[in-house]
Design a protein around this motif. Structure first.
Motif, PDB file in Angstrom:
ATOM      1  N   VAL A  54       0.971  -1.210  -0.008  1.00 25.74           N
ATOM      2  CA  VAL A  54       0.085  -0.103   0.033  1.00 25.74           C
ATOM      3  C   VAL A  54       0.793   1.090   0.133  1.00 25.74           C
ATOM      4  O   VAL A  54       0.522   2.270  -0.419  1.00 25.74           O
ATOM      5  CB  VAL A  54      -0.908  -0.148   1.157  1.00 25.74           C
ATOM      6  CG1 VAL A  54      -0.196   0.276   2.459  1.00 25.74           C
ATOM      7  CG2 VAL A  54      -2.168   1.082   0.941  1.00 25.74           C
TER       8      VAL A  54
ATOM      9  N   TYR B 131       3.227   1.795  -1.887  1.00 27.00           N
ATOM     10  CA  TYR B 131       3.191   2.206  -3.439  1.00 27.00           C
ATOM     11  C   TYR B 131       2.070   3.341  -3.716  1.00 27.00           C
ATOM     12  O   TYR B 131       2.238   4.384  -4.641  1.00 27.00           O
ATOM     13  CB  TYR B 131       3.326   1.154  -4.397  1.00 27.00           C
ATOM     14  CG  TYR B 131       4.563   0.351  -4.379  1.00 27.00           C
ATOM     15  CD1 TYR B 131       5.839   0.775  -5.003  1.00 27.00           C
ATOM     16  CD2 TYR B 131       4.566  -1.119  -3.721  1.00 27.00           C
ATOM     17  CE1 TYR B 131       6.987   0.050  -4.905  1.00 27.00           C
ATOM     18  CE2 TYR B 131       5.815  -1.625  -3.797  1.00 27.00           C
ATOM     19  CZ  TYR B 131       6.938  -1.096  -4.297  1.00 27.00           C
ATOM     20  OH  TYR B 131       8.293  -1.727  -4.210  1.00 27.00           O
ATOM     21  N   ILE B 132       0.894   2.827  -3.413  1.00 23.27           N
ATOM     22  CA  ILE B 132      -0.352   3.594  -3.684  1.00 23.27           C
ATOM     23  C   ILE B 132      -0.437   4.988  -2.942  1.00 23.27           C
ATOM     24  O   ILE B 132      -0.479   5.923  -3.474  1.00 23.27           O
ATOM     25  CB  ILE B 132      -1.602   2.729  -3.289  1.00 23.27           C
ATOM     26  CG1 ILE B 132      -1.521   1.445  -3.899  1.00 23.27           C
ATOM     27  CG2 ILE B 132      -2.917   3.582  -3.399  1.00 23.27           C
ATOM     28  CD1 ILE B 132      -2.797   0.612  -3.422  1.00 23.27           C
TER      29      ILE B 132
ATOM     30  N   PHE C 130      -0.122   8.604  -4.812  1.00 27.68           N
ATOM     31  CA  PHE C 130      -1.015   9.474  -4.605  1.00 27.68           C
ATOM     32  C   PHE C 130      -0.516  10.773  -4.124  1.00 27.68           C
ATOM     33  O   PHE C 130      -1.082  11.937  -4.636  1.00 27.68           O
ATOM     34  CB  PHE C 130      -1.962   8.949  -3.570  1.00 27.68           C
ATOM     35  CG  PHE C 130      -3.031   9.666  -3.253  1.00 27.68           C
ATOM     36  CD1 PHE C 130      -4.420  10.044  -4.081  1.00 27.68           C
ATOM     37  CD2 PHE C 130      -3.240  10.403  -2.120  1.00 27.68           C
ATOM     38  CE1 PHE C 130      -5.289  10.905  -3.851  1.00 27.68           C
ATOM     39  CE2 PHE C 130      -4.523  11.206  -1.782  1.00 27.68           C
ATOM     40  CZ  PHE C 130      -5.332  11.530  -2.673  1.00 27.68           C
TER      41      PHE C 130
END
Length: 341
Positions: A131, A133-134, A138
């Motif tokens: 997560v 990476y997300i 973002f």
């Protein structure tokens, strides 16, 4: 950092006590002076500093550094919130003596909602390392959007109510005027919300949109839920006084969005590097001291360049006004010198 249930309870009780003191001191509606706002702003910053020093003494330099980096980041991002709060206050024509009550309850709502976000984020991170990476992608995307909005001057646009707020107004109805600090009244035999409650909900729920970038940002500095929560709490609790203290200066911080975009982009890169490191890829990680230095440096530079740009713009506007007045005086002199027919 190993935090016991007892410490969590004591921290929440302590924060609740501080909020209660703040509420009872300012419970009587009044116009907040610069002096009052300044004193309380200093009080909240000192309390945050003492909390960070407590972490340093009892838990070591790493948790303390993460707290101060998180607090400064959240505080700087919360200043950006104030631009929207000003628009909301103007849209609902909130009387100046009621604005402090609106902000107090609105920020309290925001704190509760952020606590839910933090708990969810911590649970996701503990189960799924990818997560990061997300979150990193973002934040980098948000940084780019901030730059685009700053260049397009989108901050000048009117604030629009979110769908949740519109649904509440449609379901319960809203009175046509303020009734002191009352939140509900009887109108035509029906119980309806007052504009006071509507604007409180607007402040609280709108802050959730800001949490979408601020929560991933602070998780990029620390994955400790206790530090994430306390940094957010101290940053938000001083927001009301900061609103009255720098309300007139907000328009002068013309480069703030650029500074925040650099900070978010930097933390986004830090998150991606951390995710790669967790995946077994040998990449350098950015330490907390470096993060703290970058965040503070960007904010200092942004503030200085903003004030310089605002001063230059004010001087240009003054010169333009003086020139128009001179041209107007010259034109009047010419008109006065013409012979009458």
């Amino acid at each position: 950092m190993d935090v016991s249930t007892t410490l969590w309870v004591l921290t929440i009780v302590g924060l609740a006590a501080l909020i209660a003191v703040d509420f009872f001191i300012g419970r009587k509606p009044h116009d907040v002076s610069i002096k009052e706002a300044g004193i309380w702003t200093v009080v909240w910053i000192v309390l945050a500093a003492l909390f960070g020093l407590g972490l340093l003494v009892f838990s070591g330099g790493q948790p303390a550094g993460e707290f101060f980096a998180g607090f400064i980041t959240e505080k700087s991002l919360s200043v950006d919130n104030l631009f929207v709060f000003v628009l909301i206050m103007a849209k609902f024509s909130v009387p100046s003596q009621y604005q402090q009550r609106v902000l107090l309850v609105g920020v309290l709502i925001a704190l509760v909602l952020r606590a839910i976000f933090i708990a969810a984020g911590a649970a996701i991170i503990s189960s799924f390392a990818w997560v990061f990476y997300i979150f990193g992608a973002f934040l980098i995307y948000t940084a780019w959007k901030l730059i685009q909005e700053a260049r397009a001057d989108e901050a000048e646009e009117d604030w629009e109510e979110n769908k949740l707020l519109k649904a509440a107004e449609k379901r319960f109805g809203v009175a046509d005027r303020y009734h002191g600090t009352k939140l509900w009244i009887e109108q035509n035999g029906k119980r309806v919300m007052t504009p006071m409650l509507v604007v409180m909900l607007a402040i609280g729920t709108t802050d959730v949109l800001f949490a979408l970038d601020s929560i991933p940002a602070i998780f990029g500095l620390t994955q400790d839920p206790y530090i994430v929560f306390t940094a957010n709490a101290f940053a938000l609790m001083g927001l009301r006084q900061l609103y009255f203290l720098i309300g007139g200066l907000l328009k002068k911080l013309v480069h703030l969005s650029y500074g925040l975009s650099v900070i978010l982009g930097f933390i986004g890169v830090k998150l991606v590097l951390h995710a790669l490191h967790e995946s077994g890829v040998h990449v350098p990680e950015i330490s907390i001291p470096v993060s703290l230095g970058v965040i503070c440096g960007v904010l200092i530079v942004t503030t200085i360049t903003s004030l310089m740009a605002s001063k230059k713009q004010a001087a240009a506007e003054a010169a333009q006004t003086a020139q128009k007045e001179t041209e107007g005086t010259s034109q009047d002199s010419v008109e006065a010198g013409r012979p009458q027919t």
